[in-house]
Design an enzyme around this catalytic site. Structure first.
Site, PDB file in Angstrom:
ATOM      1  N   CYS A 116      46.770  37.944  27.675  1.00 15.96           N
ATOM      2  CA  CYS A 116      45.643  37.009  27.783  1.00 15.96           C
ATOM      3  C   CYS A 116      44.462  37.392  26.889  1.00 15.96           C
ATOM      4  O   CYS A 116      43.543  36.600  26.697  1.00 15.96           O
ATOM      5  CB  CYS A 116      45.177  36.901  29.231  1.00 15.96           C
ATOM      6  N   HIS A 254      37.842  34.117  29.464  1.00 14.27           N
ATOM      7  CA  HIS A 254      39.242  33.828  29.759  1.00 14.27           C
ATOM      8  C   HIS A 254      39.308  33.111  31.103  1.00 14.27           C
ATOM      9  O   HIS A 254      38.586  33.469  32.032  1.00 14.27           O
ATOM     10  CB  HIS A 254      40.025  35.151  29.809  1.00 14.27           C
ATOM     11  N   ASN A 284      45.623  28.995  33.850  1.00 15.15           N
ATOM     12  CA  ASN A 284      45.560  30.137  32.923  1.00 15.15           C
ATOM     13  C   ASN A 284      46.608  29.943  31.824  1.00 15.15           C
ATOM     14  O   ASN A 284      47.803  30.022  32.084  1.00 15.15           O
ATOM     15  CB  ASN A 284      45.829  31.422  33.722  1.00 15.15           C
TER      16      ASN A 284
HETATM   17  N1  COA Z   1      49.323  29.088  48.321  1.00 17.88           N
HETATM   18  C1  COA Z   1      49.060  29.477  49.570  1.00 17.88           C
HETATM   19  N2  COA Z   1      48.936  30.756  49.924  1.00 17.88           N
HETATM   20  C2  COA Z   1      49.084  31.680  48.967  1.00 17.88           C
HETATM   21  C3  COA Z   1      49.366  31.342  47.644  1.00 17.88           C
HETATM   22  C4  COA Z   1      49.485  29.986  47.330  1.00 17.88           C
HETATM   23  N3  COA Z   1      49.746  29.555  46.091  1.00 17.88           N
HETATM   24  N4  COA Z   1      49.458  32.475  46.915  1.00 17.88           N
HETATM   25  C5  COA Z   1      49.236  33.500  47.762  1.00 17.88           C
HETATM   26  N5  COA Z   1      49.029  33.022  48.994  1.00 17.88           N
HETATM   27  C6  COA Z   1      48.775  33.763  50.204  1.00 17.88           C
HETATM   28  C7  COA Z   1      49.307  35.157  50.164  1.00 17.88           C
HETATM   29  O1  COA Z   1      50.667  35.167  50.482  1.00 17.88           O
HETATM   30  C8  COA Z   1      48.450  35.849  51.201  1.00 17.88           C
HETATM   31  O2  COA Z   1      49.013  35.580  52.449  1.00 17.88           O
HETATM   32  P1  COA Z   1      49.120  36.753  53.559  1.00 17.88           P
HETATM   33  O3  COA Z   1      47.698  37.182  53.800  1.00 17.88           O
HETATM   34  O4  COA Z   1      49.751  36.071  54.695  1.00 17.88           O
HETATM   35  O5  COA Z   1      49.960  37.813  52.920  1.00 17.88           O
HETATM   36  C9  COA Z   1      47.129  35.087  51.118  1.00 17.88           C
HETATM   37  O6  COA Z   1      47.387  33.890  50.391  1.00 17.88           O
HETATM   38  C10 COA Z   1      46.032  35.850  50.436  1.00 17.88           C
HETATM   39  O7  COA Z   1      46.535  36.436  49.262  1.00 17.88           O
HETATM   40  P2  COA Z   1      45.599  37.305  48.369  1.00 17.88           P
HETATM   41  O8  COA Z   1      46.428  37.984  47.351  1.00 17.88           O
HETATM   42  O9  COA Z   1      44.693  38.111  49.230  1.00 17.88           O
HETATM   43  O10 COA Z   1      44.709  36.169  47.705  1.00 17.88           O
HETATM   44  P3  COA Z   1      43.574  36.375  46.668  1.00 17.88           P
HETATM   45  O11 COA Z   1      42.316  35.882  47.218  1.00 17.88           O
HETATM   46  O12 COA Z   1      43.585  37.754  46.064  1.00 17.88           O
HETATM   47  O13 COA Z   1      44.012  35.364  45.520  1.00 17.88           O
HETATM   48  C11 COA Z   1      45.071  35.316  43.379  1.00 17.88           C
HETATM   49  C12 COA Z   1      45.247  35.529  44.887  1.00 17.88           C
HETATM   50  C13 COA Z   1      46.404  35.523  42.703  1.00 17.88           C
HETATM   51  C14 COA Z   1      44.577  33.907  43.167  1.00 17.88           C
HETATM   52  C15 COA Z   1      44.017  36.330  42.879  1.00 17.88           C
HETATM   53  O14 COA Z   1      44.350  37.607  43.322  1.00 17.88           O
HETATM   54  C16 COA Z   1      43.922  36.324  41.391  1.00 17.88           C
HETATM   55  O15 COA Z   1      43.437  35.392  40.798  1.00 17.88           O
HETATM   56  N6  COA Z   1      44.333  37.428  40.762  1.00 17.88           N
HETATM   57  C17 COA Z   1      44.228  37.593  39.339  1.00 17.88           C
HETATM   58  C18 COA Z   1      45.157  36.670  38.650  1.00 17.88           C
HETATM   59  C19 COA Z   1      44.978  36.775  37.202  1.00 17.88           C
HETATM   60  O16 COA Z   1      43.894  36.717  36.753  1.00 17.88           O
HETATM   61  N7  COA Z   1      46.081  36.917  36.490  1.00 17.88           N
HETATM   62  C20 COA Z   1      46.125  36.932  35.099  1.00 17.88           C
HETATM   63  C21 COA Z   1      45.269  37.991  34.511  1.00 17.88           C
HETATM   64  S1  COA Z   1      44.913  37.572  32.927  1.00 17.88           S
END
Ligand code: COA
Length: 327
Positions: A116, A254, A284
């Site tokens: 990215c 980004h 993204n």
């Molecule tokens: N729909 C519904 N629930 C979802 C889900 C979706 N698409 N994806 C994850 N969940 C659930 C998880 O299973 C978890 O459930 P649990 O508590 O029962 O285990 C819950 O939502 C919370 O997950 P969590 O990982 O705490 O959420 P978060 O607030 O950290 O958000 C991301 C998850 C992926 C959106 C976030 O971590 C993120 O944006 N990370 C960086 C991603 C990124 O930037 N990637 C590329 C880098 S360049």
């Protein structure tokens, strides 16, 4: 002695597949909801490649538009740098295929994989090539077809990504004023935990599990690293160039998660009115996010000549970086 000329953004272009998947469409594929995706990420829809579009076609379209915008002929391009982690084929480099498609027969062409952060890494390289006098017209492209490597059964990842390409034609000086062009770049990487965000397949290492065919990510860990690294990089490049957040006209971060974007803006005291956000439309798109946002901002009049633009990125590797440019 005459100061070496900086890389100047002479032209910009963007391309995205026509096919759009809304959050509601994804509700039919995995156990998720529009509400969860919007509130946790800011994404509302994403463009995904159909049979007629891929990393090569998108990169070529964005590159052609950037050349037109710059008023530069394909034959005048002497370097093509293409940032991608989803090349069209294993090899040769997609940049060489783009070169052929554009008719840029006097160019050298190479792919870089900084995930990215590909566009910011490419900008660092383009600036070096232009300042040294090695190249004059550098076509820098970020192009991805993330939809081809995500696991459409994994709700943790498939909701986050999309396909697009963005391109910039960089050339020495502006012809307008001495202060224009790329004022500074900063890039870093840390390869200590590659498994935090990776795809094992696609290289030469044998694939051991079904999951290794797809992008895998430890979302929470990536989130924390991204917030810290993007904030640090933004602060550092401003300090290095002698500017502050108040001087910045536009922050183009980004586009991975709205909450990461907001945290980055807060770190350098830039109000959200000055932050370019198009994550709701594209999700993204990895190396394509920044040039797509730039091209749209220029086309809509949101980014104008003389504006001070801060770019910040973070991606797999981990890689991260920032750049400051006067348009
Ligand atoms: N729909 C519904 N629930 C979802 C889900 C979706 N698409 N994806 C994850 N969940 C659930 C998880 O299973 C978890 O459930 P649990 O508590 O029962 O285990 C819950 O939502 C919370 O997950 P969590 O990982 O705490 O959420 P978060 O607030 O950290 O958000 C991301 C998850 C992926 C959106 C976030 O971590 C993120 O944006 N990370 C960086 C991603 C990124 O930037 N990637 C590329 C880098 S360049």
């Amino acid at each position: 002695m005459r100061h070496p000329e900086r890389a100047f953004f002479k032209g910009l272009g963007a391309a995205a597949p026509n096919k759009v998947l809304s959050n509601h469409d994804i509700e039919k594929l995995v156990d998720t909801s529009d509400e969860w995706i919007r509130t946790r990420t800011g994404i509302e829809r994403r463009h995904v490649a159909d049979d007629d579009s891929n990393t090569l076609t998108l990169a070529t379209e964005a590159g052609r538009k950037a050349l037109l915008d710059a008023g530069v002929e394909p034959e005048e391009v002497d370097m093509i740098i293409l940032g991608t982690l989803t090349p069209y084929i294993g090899f040769p480099a997609t940049a060489c295929l783009v070169q052929n498609a554009l008719g840029a027969r006097n160019a050298a062409a190479v792919d870089i994989n900084a995930a990215c952060s590909g566009f910011v890494y490419g900008l660092h390289l383009a600036q070096g090539l232009i300042r040294s006098g090695a190249n004059r017209n550098v076509l820098l492209i970020g192009a991805e077809t993330m939809s081809r490597i995500v696991n459409w059964k994994d709700r943790n990842t498939c909701v986050l990504f999309g396909d697009a390409a963005g391109a910039a034609l960089l050339a020495p000086g502006s012809g307008r004023e001495d202060s224009a062009g790329v004022l500074g770049t900063y890039i870093r990487s840390d390869g200590v935990q590659p498994e935090m965000l990776c795809r094992i397949a696609g290289g030469t290492r044998p694939v051991a599990t079904e999951e290794e065919n797809y992008l895998q990510m430890s979302g929470k860990d990536v989130f924390k690293r991204a917030v810290t690294a993007m904030g640090d990089a933004a602060e550092l490049i401003l300090r290095q160039t002698g500017f502050s957040g108040e001087d910045v006209t536009l922050l183009i971060p980004h586009q991975a998660n709205m909450r990461i974007i907001e945290a980055t803006a807060r770190r350098v005291n830039i109000p959200m009115e000055k932050v370019l956000v198009n994550i709701q439309e594209y999700g993204n798109t990895s190396a394509a996010t920044i040039p797509v946002a730039m091209a749209e901002a220029k086309a809509s009049g949101r980014m104008r000549s003389g504006d001070l633009v801060l770019m910040v990125a973070f991606g797999a590797g981990m890689t991260w970086g920032a750049a400051l440019a006067r348009m």
